[in-house]
Design a protein around this motif. Sequence first.
Motif, short mmCIF file in Angstrom:
data_model
loop_
_atom_site.label_atom_id
_atom_site.label_comp_id
_atom_site.label_asym_id
_atom_site.label_seq_id
_atom_site.Cartn_x
_atom_site.Cartn_y
_atom_site.Cartn_z
N UNK A 283 0.83 -1.21 0.00
CA UNK A 283 0.00 0.00 0.00
C UNK A 283 0.86 1.26 0.00
N UNK A 284 1.97 1.21 0.72
CA UNK A 284 2.88 2.36 0.72
C UNK A 284 3.48 2.57 -0.66
N UNK A 285 3.80 1.49 -1.36
CA UNK A 285 4.35 1.61 -2.71
C UNK A 285 3.32 2.24 -3.64
N UNK A 305 -1.76 -0.71 -10.96
CA UNK A 305 -2.58 -1.91 -11.15
C UNK A 305 -1.79 -3.18 -10.82
N UNK A 306 -0.54 -3.22 -11.24
CA UNK A 306 0.30 -4.38 -10.91
C UNK A 306 0.43 -4.52 -9.39
N UNK A 307 0.62 -3.40 -8.71
CA UNK A 307 0.74 -3.43 -7.25
C UNK A 307 -0.55 -3.90 -6.60
N UNK A 308 -1.69 -3.47 -7.14
CA UNK A 308 -2.96 -3.93 -6.60
C UNK A 308 -3.16 -5.42 -6.85
N UNK A 309 -2.69 -5.90 -7.98
CA UNK A 309 -2.76 -7.35 -8.23
C UNK A 309 -1.96 -8.12 -7.17
N UNK A 310 -0.79 -7.58 -6.81
CA UNK A 310 0.03 -8.22 -5.77
C UNK A 310 -0.69 -8.13 -4.43
N UNK A 312 -3.82 -7.93 -3.87
CA UNK A 312 -4.98 -8.81 -3.88
C UNK A 312 -4.58 -10.25 -3.56
N UNK A 313 -3.36 -10.61 -3.88
CA UNK A 313 -2.88 -11.96 -3.53
C UNK A 313 -2.41 -12.03 -2.08
N UNK A 314 -1.78 -10.94 -1.61
CA UNK A 314 -1.22 -10.94 -0.26
C UNK A 314 -2.31 -10.74 0.80
N UNK A 315 -3.23 -9.82 0.53
CA UNK A 315 -4.27 -9.48 1.53
C UNK A 315 -5.59 -9.21 0.81
N UNK A 316 -6.21 -10.24 0.25
CA UNK A 316 -7.46 -10.03 -0.49
C UNK A 316 -8.58 -9.54 0.43
N UNK A 317 -9.47 -8.75 -0.15
CA UNK A 317 -10.60 -8.23 0.62
C UNK A 317 -11.40 -7.27 -0.23
N UNK A 318 -12.61 -6.93 0.20
CA UNK A 318 -13.47 -6.07 -0.61
C UNK A 318 -12.90 -4.67 -0.84
N UNK A 320 -9.75 -3.85 -1.10
CA UNK A 320 -8.72 -3.98 -2.12
C UNK A 320 -9.37 -4.11 -3.49
N UNK A 321 -10.40 -4.92 -3.61
CA UNK A 321 -11.12 -5.08 -4.88
C UNK A 321 -11.68 -3.75 -5.35
N UNK A 322 -12.22 -2.98 -4.41
CA UNK A 322 -12.80 -1.68 -4.73
C UNK A 322 -11.74 -0.74 -5.30
N UNK A 323 -10.60 -0.66 -4.62
CA UNK A 323 -9.53 0.23 -5.08
C UNK A 323 -8.92 -0.28 -6.38
#
Length: 407
Positions: A283-285, A305-310, A312-318, A320-323
Amino acid sequence: MTAALEDLLRGLAPQVLGVLVRRYGQFDACEDAVQEALLAAAVQWPAGGVPERPKAWLCTVAGRSLVDQWRTDSARRRREAAAALDPANEPPDNPDDTLTVLLLCCHPALSPPSQLALTLRAVGGLSTAQVAAAFLVPAGTMAQRISRAKQRIRDAGARFELPAPGDRPARLAVVEHVLYLLFNEGYTTTSGPQLLRPDLTAEAIRLARLLHRLLPGDGEAAGLLALMLLTDARRAARTDPDGMIMPLADQDRSRWDRAAIAEGQALLTRTLGAGPVGQYQIQAAIAAVHDEAPTAGDTDWPQILVLYDVLDRVAPGPVVTLSRAVAVAAVHGPVAGLAALGTLDHDGRLGHSHRLDAVRAHLLEQAGDPAAARECYLRAARMTASVPEQRYLTRRAALLPGPPGSP
């Protein structure tokens, strides 16, 4: 009190509590005694000056408070207590004491609101009235919450010691989550007339600095502090002169705090790649990519988007999906973003939040469906208890055409 004196007392509070609990073993009684000592210092030190050994002074006053509570105990206990009050017996600084206090306040037997309240009082050095004001509840209500929290810790049989090495990651994750919640509440308050609570964000950053200092090799502690700094750096630009919310894309980036951004970036540089990567580092990145862009149009959305994909794998949740849906829309267009958002339609975890409708409204507006966007903005405005968010969402809706006959 001066700011310097207040900082001194708040920094000493968990250290003194650690000393007392090690001596007497009763967290609840010791925590009350430390509050008495802090109050005495706040009254006496501004007039008489800070003692040469402020920690010893606080330990002595807090210890005497405990002795007063235990007057009916045996003579042996009184003699032991009196001996412990001698400043010459003050133990050297033990950073593990502060970490242990922090872990104890964030005990998993407590609910998140109780963890927050006890952390602010025992580690933050705030009085019950100050903690109550921070969460906009009566002081009596907060006193009961703190009392129940300490009782639950006692009932759980928690001991004043660091968890076993195998248990520490899970316990530290709770501490980090508590500080994360505290920061988020300060950065975007969930209810009331204010968008920001700088007092809460400042305390969250102070405690995150403390955690990072206690655990300099912990990547997530560093990542959490970096995330707070990189996010809080935008605080001054989040509203216009009339107090209206300014979206990230419309903010005046010259008002961002470049020193905070530089500090957050330096933390990330030292942390990323040095060990396992966790959710706060990711998230800091993401925050750093936003902060590095000179303009909104220069934002590197593919990297985000690549960071959000990562993430989503490390800490999936609604959330994260929203962002992530916003990042998908920025890279692949609003229709793709709406499709990503659609996966949350049956996720009950966002059922009481306005954020899903707010993001959907934004993407519908981008996709060229103003009537549907207007409905979503208005629905989101009805769901939030934050007055600034209500104003912003209602204003966005008013700028869009509605169905025939609508105002």
